[in-house]
Design a protein around this motif. Structure first.
Motif, PDB file in Angstrom:
ATOM      1  N   ALA A 183      62.955  88.237  49.601  1.00  0.00           N
ATOM      2  CA  ALA A 183      62.610  87.337  48.499  1.00  0.00           C
ATOM      3  C   ALA A 183      62.636  85.881  48.951  1.00  0.00           C
ATOM      4  O   ALA A 183      61.788  85.085  48.561  1.00  0.00           O
ATOM      5  CB  ALA A 183      63.571  87.552  47.323  1.00  0.00           C
ATOM      6  N   ILE A 184      63.612  85.525  49.780  1.00  0.00           N
ATOM      7  CA  ILE A 184      63.668  84.159  50.304  1.00  0.00           C
ATOM      8  C   ILE A 184      62.443  83.895  51.178  1.00  0.00           C
ATOM      9  O   ILE A 184      61.801  82.851  51.070  1.00  0.00           O
ATOM     10  CB  ILE A 184      64.977  83.911  51.089  1.00  0.00           C
ATOM     11  CG1 ILE A 184      66.174  83.948  50.135  1.00  0.00           C
ATOM     12  CG2 ILE A 184      64.910  82.577  51.826  1.00  0.00           C
ATOM     13  CD1 ILE A 184      67.516  83.966  50.838  1.00  0.00           C
ATOM     14  N   ALA A 185      62.102  84.865  52.032  1.00  0.00           N
ATOM     15  CA  ALA A 185      60.957  84.705  52.928  1.00  0.00           C
ATOM     16  C   ALA A 185      59.661  84.515  52.159  1.00  0.00           C
ATOM     17  O   ALA A 185      58.791  83.745  52.569  1.00  0.00           O
ATOM     18  CB  ALA A 185      60.841  85.917  53.859  1.00  0.00           C
ATOM     19  N   SER A 186      59.533  85.188  51.007  1.00  0.00           N
ATOM     20  CA  SER A 186      58.294  85.076  50.225  1.00  0.00           C
ATOM     21  C   SER A 186      58.396  84.045  49.103  1.00  0.00           C
ATOM     22  O   SER A 186      57.488  83.926  48.284  1.00  0.00           O
ATOM     23  CB  SER A 186      57.919  86.446  49.650  1.00  0.00           C
ATOM     24  OG  SER A 186      58.899  86.875  48.727  1.00  0.00           O
ATOM     25  N   ARG A 187      59.520  83.324  49.062  1.00  0.00           N
ATOM     26  CA  ARG A 187      59.739  82.260  48.063  1.00  0.00           C
ATOM     27  C   ARG A 187      59.703  82.788  46.628  1.00  0.00           C
ATOM     28  O   ARG A 187      59.196  82.153  45.719  1.00  0.00           O
ATOM     29  CB  ARG A 187      58.731  81.137  48.238  1.00  0.00           C
ATOM     30  CG  ARG A 187      58.786  80.476  49.577  1.00  0.00           C
ATOM     31  CD  ARG A 187      57.658  79.461  49.720  1.00  0.00           C
ATOM     32  NE  ARG A 187      57.808  78.682  50.913  1.00  0.00           N
ATOM     33  CZ  ARG A 187      58.581  77.593  51.013  1.00  0.00           C
ATOM     34  NH1 ARG A 187      59.283  77.195  50.010  1.00  0.00           N
ATOM     35  NH2 ARG A 187      58.643  76.935  52.150  1.00  0.00           N
ATOM     36  N   PHE A 215      69.023  80.718  55.833  1.00  0.00           N
ATOM     37  CA  PHE A 215      67.619  81.090  55.884  1.00  0.00           C
ATOM     38  C   PHE A 215      66.825  80.333  54.837  1.00  0.00           C
ATOM     39  O   PHE A 215      65.718  79.866  55.108  1.00  0.00           O
ATOM     40  CB  PHE A 215      67.479  82.605  55.713  1.00  0.00           C
ATOM     41  CG  PHE A 215      66.069  83.107  55.866  1.00  0.00           C
ATOM     42  CD1 PHE A 215      65.358  82.888  57.027  1.00  0.00           C
ATOM     43  CD2 PHE A 215      65.456  83.789  54.834  1.00  0.00           C
ATOM     44  CE1 PHE A 215      64.053  83.347  57.168  1.00  0.00           C
ATOM     45  CE2 PHE A 215      64.161  84.249  54.957  1.00  0.00           C
ATOM     46  CZ  PHE A 215      63.461  84.033  56.126  1.00  0.00           C
ATOM     47  N   ALA A 216      67.366  80.197  53.617  1.00  0.00           N
ATOM     48  CA  ALA A 216      66.655  79.480  52.547  1.00  0.00           C
ATOM     49  C   ALA A 216      66.455  78.017  52.922  1.00  0.00           C
ATOM     50  O   ALA A 216      65.379  77.455  52.691  1.00  0.00           O
ATOM     51  CB  ALA A 216      67.437  79.583  51.238  1.00  0.00           C
ATOM     52  N   VAL A 217      67.465  77.407  53.495  1.00  0.00           N
ATOM     53  CA  VAL A 217      67.349  75.990  53.897  1.00  0.00           C
ATOM     54  C   VAL A 217      66.294  75.828  54.977  1.00  0.00           C
ATOM     55  O   VAL A 217      65.436  74.945  54.910  1.00  0.00           O
ATOM     56  CB  VAL A 217      68.706  75.445  54.362  1.00  0.00           C
ATOM     57  CG1 VAL A 217      68.560  74.079  55.021  1.00  0.00           C
ATOM     58  CG2 VAL A 217      69.671  75.348  53.183  1.00  0.00           C
ATOM     59  N   LEU A 218      66.311  76.692  55.981  1.00  0.00           N
ATOM     60  CA  LEU A 218      65.343  76.582  57.071  1.00  0.00           C
ATOM     61  C   LEU A 218      63.943  76.976  56.626  1.00  0.00           C
ATOM     62  O   LEU A 218      62.961  76.506  57.198  1.00  0.00           O
ATOM     63  CB  LEU A 218      65.782  77.454  58.249  1.00  0.00           C
ATOM     64  CG  LEU A 218      67.065  76.964  58.933  1.00  0.00           C
ATOM     65  CD1 LEU A 218      67.539  77.985  59.961  1.00  0.00           C
ATOM     66  CD2 LEU A 218      66.839  75.617  59.584  1.00  0.00           C
ATOM     67  N   LYS A 219      63.833  77.805  55.599  1.00  0.00           N
ATOM     68  CA  LYS A 219      62.536  78.236  55.090  1.00  0.00           C
ATOM     69  C   LYS A 219      61.888  77.148  54.232  1.00  0.00           C
ATOM     70  O   LYS A 219      60.681  77.125  54.054  1.00  0.00           O
ATOM     71  CB  LYS A 219      62.720  79.526  54.273  1.00  0.00           C
ATOM     72  CG  LYS A 219      61.455  80.185  53.837  1.00  0.00           C
ATOM     73  CD  LYS A 219      60.748  80.799  55.005  1.00  0.00           C
ATOM     74  CE  LYS A 219      59.488  81.493  54.516  1.00  0.00           C
ATOM     75  NZ  LYS A 219      58.572  81.781  55.574  1.00  0.00           N
TER      76      LYS A 219
END
Length: 87
Positions: free
Chosen positions: A47-51, A81-85
């Protein structure tokens, strides 16, 4: 700061705080989850990867391990991961 990052961080931190306070009379932590935590954690990273903000919230509600360092994402925790994404 990206809205996704703000939502993800706020949600992760509030859930972590509420889980830390959730104890029964014997001092044991109690959590209620509707899915397997391992599966929920995978869902959280996806979910984080796909926003997908709704997916992030749902995965956390379903017991995702917010402190899990995922090998597939460079040993990053969901917050890292969310911050870097973010952009």
């Amino acid at each position: 700061m990206n809205l996704l990052i703000i939502v993800a961080l706020t949600t992760l931190l509030s859930v972590a705080n509420s889980q830390a306070k959730c104890q029964d009379r014997d001092g044991k932590k109690t959590t209620t989850t509707s899915t397997d935590p391992k599966s929920a954690t995978k869902t959280l990273f996806a979910a984080i990867a796909s926003r997908d903000v709704g997916g992030i919230k749902g995965a956390i509600r379903n017991g995702a391990d917010i402190n899990h360092a995922n090998r597939n994402y460079g040993m990053q925790t969901p917050i890292m991961f969310a911050v870097l994404k973010g952009e």
